[in-house]
Scaffold this motif. Structure first.
Motif, PDB file in Angstrom:
ATOM      1  N   ASP A  17     -20.523 -10.036   5.402  1.00 25.09           N
ATOM      2  CA  ASP A  17     -21.180 -11.244   5.912  1.00 25.09           C
ATOM      3  C   ASP A  17     -20.225 -12.429   5.890  1.00 25.09           C
ATOM      4  O   ASP A  17     -20.589 -13.540   6.213  1.00 25.09           O
ATOM      5  CB  ASP A  17     -22.475 -11.534   5.166  1.00 25.09           C
ATOM      6  N   TYR A  18     -18.932 -12.173   5.516  1.00 23.42           N
ATOM      7  CA  TYR A  18     -17.992 -13.301   5.570  1.00 23.42           C
ATOM      8  C   TYR A  18     -17.766 -13.763   6.993  1.00 23.42           C
ATOM      9  O   TYR A  18     -17.391 -14.915   7.225  1.00 23.42           O
ATOM     10  CB  TYR A  18     -16.657 -12.980   4.882  1.00 23.42           C
ATOM     11  N   ARG A  21     -20.677 -15.980   7.864  1.00 26.75           N
ATOM     12  CA  ARG A  21     -20.526 -17.149   6.969  1.00 26.75           C
ATOM     13  C   ARG A  21     -19.418 -18.066   7.481  1.00 26.75           C
ATOM     14  O   ARG A  21     -19.545 -19.288   7.458  1.00 26.75           O
ATOM     15  CB  ARG A  21     -20.155 -16.690   5.551  1.00 26.75           C
ATOM     16  N   LEU A  55     -29.579 -18.379   4.492  1.00 32.25           N
ATOM     17  CA  LEU A  55     -29.286 -19.463   5.445  1.00 32.25           C
ATOM     18  C   LEU A  55     -30.533 -20.263   5.805  1.00 32.25           C
ATOM     19  O   LEU A  55     -30.431 -21.322   6.447  1.00 32.25           O
ATOM     20  CB  LEU A  55     -28.667 -18.890   6.724  1.00 32.25           C
TER      21      LEU A  55
END
Lengths: 366, 318
Positions: A17-18, A21, A55
């Protein structure tokens, strides 16, 4: 440049998920929805839901609906590798610009389909990469100013000092081979699940995009021919699934520049940091040796957990600069730093290297 | 005291330093066609005898030495070594040119027949850095060796022969290093060259072992660069000039200064040669070892020329 803030959909966030992100962290991009296909397994839904909750955005189990209903201009794809291209193609066909995690795909045919879809839709596509790390930027600048003359050869060492489950040779007689997906799901906790998916992938497929991306950026030339040696040298999961965890590749570029790549998931004990990642460039007037991790700060202290990297990278603007350049590409129609065609060429190089490793013969890159 | 004759005055400085560590070894004679050079070398080494050629020395003073250290011009090394063996002398022979592979094999047979020790020097095996890598591999700490990665870049005029460098000769010590560390010879050899001063050689060993070696003789005048990494199944070793250089700030961009590894390699080589000859055993680097490295160099040259992979068939490459 405009002050537009682009609305983004994270199309699956099951792996690193970087990437979403990093997109979300740039002031010109905002992830407003997470979406995935309804038929994905429960663990994938759970990860997507967790990311959406973090988020504070909705999670939609319908990709087309998410793209249509949330005013989205950019799709960020970070699914299992075997679904990358399909999600990206659907996003491109819906008129979205696309940022996609690596690798491009496990299938070269899928890469070709994506190249066609992006071209047909006239959207921008960025394959995630590390080409704007400070040391890489400096290397590019030195090359461009002619510090070593004309580039003759480029060599990249890309060793990840991470483990990947039980060591090779540890499976006892009568025990079943390690299931690839199960191992990857287990590895999610420590972030070593770069190969998540049902299709087993070796290091060439999982990480090869990074060093080959460096070579692409520094030479500007596709690879014409490769000779490779591959082995499952370290990890039982790789041996059980017949995929490499150590590989060496001789590269012959169309430009005539020679090159090589050493890549491996060499185990956590084999380096005090994330791994030895270096570039050696030989030019007509000199040479350049670059450690990819610099600049960094070493931190050592009593009781330091073994899982904590003692060397901390600093002044790393890679993610910001990638997205800054992507914004420019959207607004000017310029190429992205690693577009669909370049990503496809790298995937073709990887595929040729795997074939060469199997046959023991040089292979022309498709 | 064990006394040797040194062929090649150019090696005198290094020997003078190495001999400081070996009180039971001396150089009794210096052989070199250049009178000035051999005179200076003899004074440096405390050698009482000088000669323009090895036949001249051995014709008149055969009993001055028990062995000959052959470091002369590359083209003459095999001739000098053969002459020494004819006089029953042990031979420490600097790695000969790749083109002399067949003659080296014949020399080995000649030495065996004469019951003298042949050791090949000028390899990398006695460099302190490479000794550490080998010891750690042999100890099992690094597990099974999977990969050797080596970069070696010389300045344009810095070839081992002192003349126009040939990449086969520059690569040969690294090919020997690969054979030594893997304790085997490669099954497959693939090489790509760019001009006469750059090559990259890709080796495949049994059980999946692999090596990538690139050698350049195209750096601007100044220091060279060496980096050797070994990746084992349970650990890795990195012997890298990049890590070991100091920075000198004297205005402008700082210069990188290499502390080097001194003459420890030559001292180790000489000690092993003396010990092997005294014990009547094979030296750690035999003629067969060097011949194997030169065979790989020849296979690499053939591969670079053809674009094909050279495959080992018993004792040769096709």
């Amino acid at each position: 440049m405009s002050n537009t803030v682009y609305r983004c959909a994270a199309l699956s966030a099951v792996k690193h998920d970087y990437v979403p992100r990093a997109v979300h962290a740039h002031p010109a991009f905002e992830v407003v929805v997470v979406a995935d296909d309804p038929q994905v397994p429960d663990w994938a839904h759970e990860r997507n839901e967790d990311f959406a909750a973090e988020l504070g955005v909705p999670y939609v189990r319908d990709v087309a609906a998410a793209l249509a209903d949330h005013g989205v201009q950019v799709a960020v794809v970070s699914s299992e590798a075997e679904r990358h291209c399909d999600l990206s193609v659907r996003a491109a066909e819906a008129g979205m610009h696309v940022v996609q995690d690596k690798p491009m795909s496990t299938s070269l045919a899928e890469c070709d389909r994506l190249v066609g879809a992006v071209q047909q839709a006239g959207v921008r596509f960025l394959l995630w990469n590390r080409n704007l790390l400070p040391a890489l930027v400096q290397a590019q600048q030195e090359l461009q100013r002619g510090a070593i003359g004309a580039l003759r050869a480029i060599h990249v060492d890309f060793y990840f000092a991470k483990d990947a489950g039980p060591p090779k040779g540890s499976r006892k007689p009568g025990f079943p081979p390690i299931d690839w997906l199960a191992r990857q799901l287990e590895a999610h906790a420590d972030g070593s699940d770069g190969g998540v998916g049902t299709a087993a992938m070796g290091e060439l497929q999982i990480e090869g995009i990074y060093p080959l991306g460096y070579i692409h950026a520094l030479t500007g030339s596709p690879v014409r021919r490769v000779f490779a040696r591959t082995a499952a040298h370290f990890h039982q999961a790789n041996a059980d699934n017949d995929v490499d965890d150590l590989a060496t590749v001789t590269l012959e570029m169309e430009s005539g520049v020679l090159g090589s790549l050493c890549i491996g998931r060499i185990g956590a004990a084999s380096h005090p940091d994330i791994g030895e990642i270096k570039l050696h460039l030989v030019g007509s007037e000199g040479a350049l040796v670059v450690t990819e991790a610099r600049p960094e700060v070493g931190i050592y202290y009593r009781g330091q957990p073994a899982t904590e990297y003692p060397n901390v990278r600093v002044a790393d603007s890679n993610n910001f600069l990638l997205m800054e350049q992507f914004k420019t590409a959207i607004e000017t129609g310029a190429d992205t730093l690693l577009d669909a065609r370049a990503g496809r060429d790298i995937a073709a190089t990887v595929a040729a290297a795997i074939e060469s490793g199997r046959t023991g013969q040089p292979v022309e890159v498709a | 005291m064990t006394c040797y004759a040194l062929v090649g005055a150019g090696a005198a400085d290094r020997y003078a330093d190495a001999l400081l560590r070996l009180p039971d070894v001396c150089v009794a004679a210096v052989v070199d066609p250049d009178a000035g050079g051999r005179g200076a070398a003899a004074r440096r080494l405390g050698a009482g005898l000088q000669a323009a050629s090895l036949p001249e020395l051995l014709a008149g003073h055969s009993d001055c030495c028990s062995g000959v250290l052959v470091h002369g011009a590359a083209a003459a090394r095999l001739d000098d070594a053969a002459e020494a063996v004819r006089h029953g002398k042990h031979v420490l022979l600097e790695l000969p040119p790749a083109a002399d592979a067949a003659r080296l094999q014949a020399l080995g047979e000649q030495c065996a027949a004469a019951d003298v020790c042949l050791m090949v020097g000028g390899t990398l095996r006695f460099l302190p850095s490479q000794q550490v890598l080998k010891q750690r591999l042999d100890s099992g700490k690094l597990g099974e060796l999977g990969l050797l990665r080596a970069h070696r870049w010389h300045a344009a005029a810095g070839g081992v022969t002192g003349s126009v460098p040939d990449w086969q000769d520059l690569a040969a010590p690294y090919l020997d290093l690969a054979n030594w560390l893997f304790d085997d010879r490669p099954e497959r050899v693939y090489a790509r060259a760019a001009g006469s001063d750059y090559v990259q050689i890709h080796l495949g060993f049994r059980a999946g072992g692999m090596a990538l070696i690139d050698v350049s003789a195209g750096l601007p005048p100044g220091d060279g660069y060496q980096s050797v990494s070994v990746i084992g199944s349970t650990g890795a070793g990195y012997a890298d000039d990049h890590h070991n250089r100091a920075l000198l700030f004297a205005g402008g961009n700082p210069a990188a200064r290499d502390p080097g590894e001194g003459n420890h390699d030559l001292a180790g080589e000489l000690a092993e040669f003396a010990a092997a000859a005294a014990a009547g055993r094979a030296a750690q680097v035999t003629g067969a070892d060097a011949h194997a490295a030169l065979q790989v160099a020849a296979a690499a040259a053939a591969s670079a020329a053809s674009g094909d992979v050279a495959v080992r068939r018993e004792d040769r490459y096709e």
